[in-house]
Motif scaffolding. Structure first.
Motif, short mmCIF file in Angstrom:
data_model
loop_
_atom_site.label_atom_id
_atom_site.label_comp_id
_atom_site.label_asym_id
_atom_site.label_seq_id
_atom_site.Cartn_x
_atom_site.Cartn_y
_atom_site.Cartn_z
N UNK A 221 0.82 -1.23 0.00
CA UNK A 221 0.00 0.00 0.00
C UNK A 221 0.85 1.27 0.00
N UNK A 222 2.18 1.12 0.15
CA UNK A 222 3.01 2.33 0.24
C UNK A 222 3.99 2.50 -0.92
N UNK A 223 4.33 1.41 -1.60
CA UNK A 223 5.29 1.52 -2.70
C UNK A 223 4.57 1.89 -4.00
N UNK A 224 5.29 2.55 -4.91
CA UNK A 224 4.65 2.90 -6.18
C UNK A 224 4.56 1.68 -7.10
N UNK A 225 3.71 1.78 -8.10
CA UNK A 225 3.38 0.61 -8.93
C UNK A 225 4.58 0.10 -9.77
N UNK A 226 5.33 0.96 -10.48
CA UNK A 226 6.48 0.44 -11.22
C UNK A 226 7.48 -0.29 -10.31
N UNK A 227 7.67 0.23 -9.10
CA UNK A 227 8.56 -0.42 -8.13
C UNK A 227 8.02 -1.81 -7.78
N UNK A 228 6.73 -1.89 -7.49
CA UNK A 228 6.12 -3.17 -7.11
C UNK A 228 6.18 -4.19 -8.26
N UNK A 229 6.00 -3.71 -9.48
CA UNK A 229 6.10 -4.63 -10.63
C UNK A 229 7.48 -5.30 -10.63
N UNK A 230 8.51 -4.52 -10.33
CA UNK A 230 9.87 -5.07 -10.31
C UNK A 230 10.09 -5.95 -9.08
N UNK A 231 9.47 -5.56 -7.96
CA UNK A 231 9.57 -6.37 -6.73
C UNK A 231 8.99 -7.77 -6.98
N UNK A 232 7.83 -7.84 -7.66
CA UNK A 232 7.21 -9.15 -7.89
C UNK A 232 8.06 -10.01 -8.84
N UNK A 233 8.75 -9.38 -9.77
CA UNK A 233 9.66 -10.14 -10.64
C UNK A 233 10.84 -10.68 -9.82
N UNK A 234 11.38 -9.82 -8.97
CA UNK A 234 12.53 -10.19 -8.12
C UNK A 234 12.12 -11.27 -7.11
N UNK A 235 10.90 -11.20 -6.65
CA UNK A 235 10.35 -12.14 -5.66
C UNK A 235 10.55 -13.59 -6.09
N UNK A 236 10.46 -13.82 -7.42
CA UNK A 236 10.61 -15.18 -7.95
C UNK A 236 12.00 -15.76 -7.68
N UNK A 237 12.99 -14.90 -7.44
CA UNK A 237 14.33 -15.45 -7.16
C UNK A 237 14.44 -15.92 -5.71
#
Length: 337
Positions: free
Chosen positions: A216-232
Motif C-alpha cells: 500500500x506504500x510503494x509505487x506501482x512500477x517499483x512493485x512490478x519489479x519487486x514481484x519479478x525479483x520475488x521469484x528469485x
C-alpha cells in the motif's frame, strides 16, 4: 514496432503519477448543449420514450458535457434532467444512464457507499474499487465521498470490516502510496522482495502487516519489479503465494491489488468476462466497470479483452445482453476494432 511500444511502455511507467488515459468516451466535437437538451426533452416526452436518442446523446458526450446538457435542460424544461430520466427509464438502462450523470469519482464513491450501507456488506464491490484504483483516484473518491455523504470513507470502511481485511483497506484509503520515481532502486527492490518472502512463504504463518505496508506504500512500477525479483526467493509467484498464505476477503483483496499492479486493464477485462459468462450475467458488475472506466481506460480494457479471451468485448456483450442495455453498453465501448 516492438522497440517503440517497449519505449512507450517505459515512458508510461515513469511519467506522471497515473497511467496514461485510454478512454472510449471522448468530448463531442461541435458540442451544443442546448440542442442536446432539446433532443433529450423530446425523447423523454414522446409516447413510449425514445431510448435510442437518450443513448446516442449521453454515451457520446463526456461527463462535463453531460453536466452542461443537464443545466441547459433545466433552463428549458424548468425541471431536473436526472429526475426526468429516472421517471422515463427503468432497469439496467436506467442504472447506466444515471451512472453517466455522475463523475467517475462520484460514481465510485456512490458504489462504495451502496456496498457499505444497509444490512451486510457487499465485499466484492468494496474490494474491486478500493484495491484497483490509483492513489490519485482514491484521493478524489475520499473527497467526493465526504461531500456527497457527509461521512469519512475511512470511518465507514472501519465500521464495516474487521481484522487484517480492514487494516488493508484502511491502509489503501490513507493513500500513502509513493509517487513513481525516475530512479530504479535495485537495492530497495531486492529488500522488498525478500521482506515479502520472509513475511510469508518462508515462515509458518504470515506477517500480514509487512505485506500490507509494502503493497500500500510503494509505487506501482517499483512493485512490478519487486514481484519479478520475488521469484528469485520464492518457489511461487506473488499470486500463488497469496493463495497459499491467506484466505477469504483478505486473499481476494491482495489478489486484486497484485493483478492491478501487474496489468490493471487485464484485471478489469477478466472481471467483465467472468461477470458476463456467469449464470444470469452479473449486470451490476458489468455496468459498474463500463460506466466507471469509459472515461479512464476502457479502450485498453477492450484490447486486453480481445487479446486474452479470443473474441472482442463487443461480441461478448452481444451474446450475453439484450435490448437497450446491450445498445448502451456497446455505444460506451466505442467501435469494435
Amino acid at each position: 514496432m516492438a522497440m517503440i511500444s517497449e519505449f512507450l511502455g517505459q515512458l508510461s511507467l515513469t511519467t506522471g503519477a497515473d497511467e496514461p488515459k485510454c478512454p472510449t468516451v471522448l468530448p463531442a466535437v461541435d458540442f451544443d448543449p442546448d440542442k442536446d437538451a432539446a433532443r433529450i426533452e423530446t425523447a423523454i416526452k414522446i409516447k413510449g420514450v425514445d431510448e435510442q436518442t437518450i443513448i446516442d446523446v449521453l454515451t457520446k458526450r463526456t461527463y462535463s458535457q453531460r453536466r452542461e446538457i443537464a443545466f441547459a435542460y433545466e433552463r428549458r424544461a424548468k425541471k431536473d434532467m436526472i429526475s426526468a430520466l429516472k421517471g422515463a427509464l427503468s432497469g439496467s438502462l436506467e442504472s447506466v444512464i444515471l451512472g453517466l450523470m455522475k463523475s467517475t469519482s462520484q460514481f465510485d464513491a456512490s458504489e462504495i457507499r451502496g456496498s457499505i450501507k444497509g444490512l451486510g456488506t457487499d465485499e466484492e464491490t468494496l474490494i474491486e474499487i478500493l484495491c484497483s484504483r490509483s492513489n490519485s483516484e482514491l484521493q478524489d473518491i475520499k473527497q467526493v465521498y465526504k461531500e456527497l455523504f457527509k461521512k469519512d470513507l475511512d470511518k465507514d470502511v472501519a465500521g464495516d470490516t474487521s481484522g487484517n481485511f480492514a487494516k488493508l483497506l484502511l491502509a489503501l484509503v490513507q493513500t500513502k502510496r509513493e509517487e513513481p520515481s525516475t530512479v530504479i532502486d535495485n537495492e530497495r527492490i531486492d529488500q522488498d522482495a525478500k521482506k515479502l518472502y520472509d513475511a510469508g512463504v518462508k515462515v509458518k504463518g504470515t506477517d500480514v502487516a509487512t505485506w500490507i505496508s509494502i503493497m500500500t506504500e510503494r509505487n506501482v512500477p517499483h512493485l512490478q519489479r519487486v514481484f519479478q525479483r520475488y521469484r528469485s526467493y520464492s518457489p511461487y509467484d506473488m499470486q500463488e503465494s497469496i493463495r497459499k498464505e491467506v484466505k477469504g476477503d483478505l486473499q481476494k483483496s491482495f489478489l486484486v491489488l497484485v493483478q492491478s499492479f501487474e496489468n490493471k486493464q487485464l484485471y478489469f477485462a477478466n472481471i467483465l468476462h467472468d461477470a458476463m459468462k456467469s449464470k444470469g450475467a452479473k449486470e451490476k458488475v458489468v455496468t459498474r466497470i463500463i460506466v466507471s472506466r469509459c472515461e479512464v481506460d476502457l479502450k485498453k480494457i477492450c484490447s486486453e479483452y480481445k487479446a486474452h479471451h479470443g473474441q472482442s468485448l463487443h461480441k461478448t456483450i452481444m451474446e450475453h445482453t439484450k435490448g437497450d442495455y446491450q445498445k448502451v453498453l456497446l455505444s460506451l465501448c466505442g467501435p469494435d476494432e
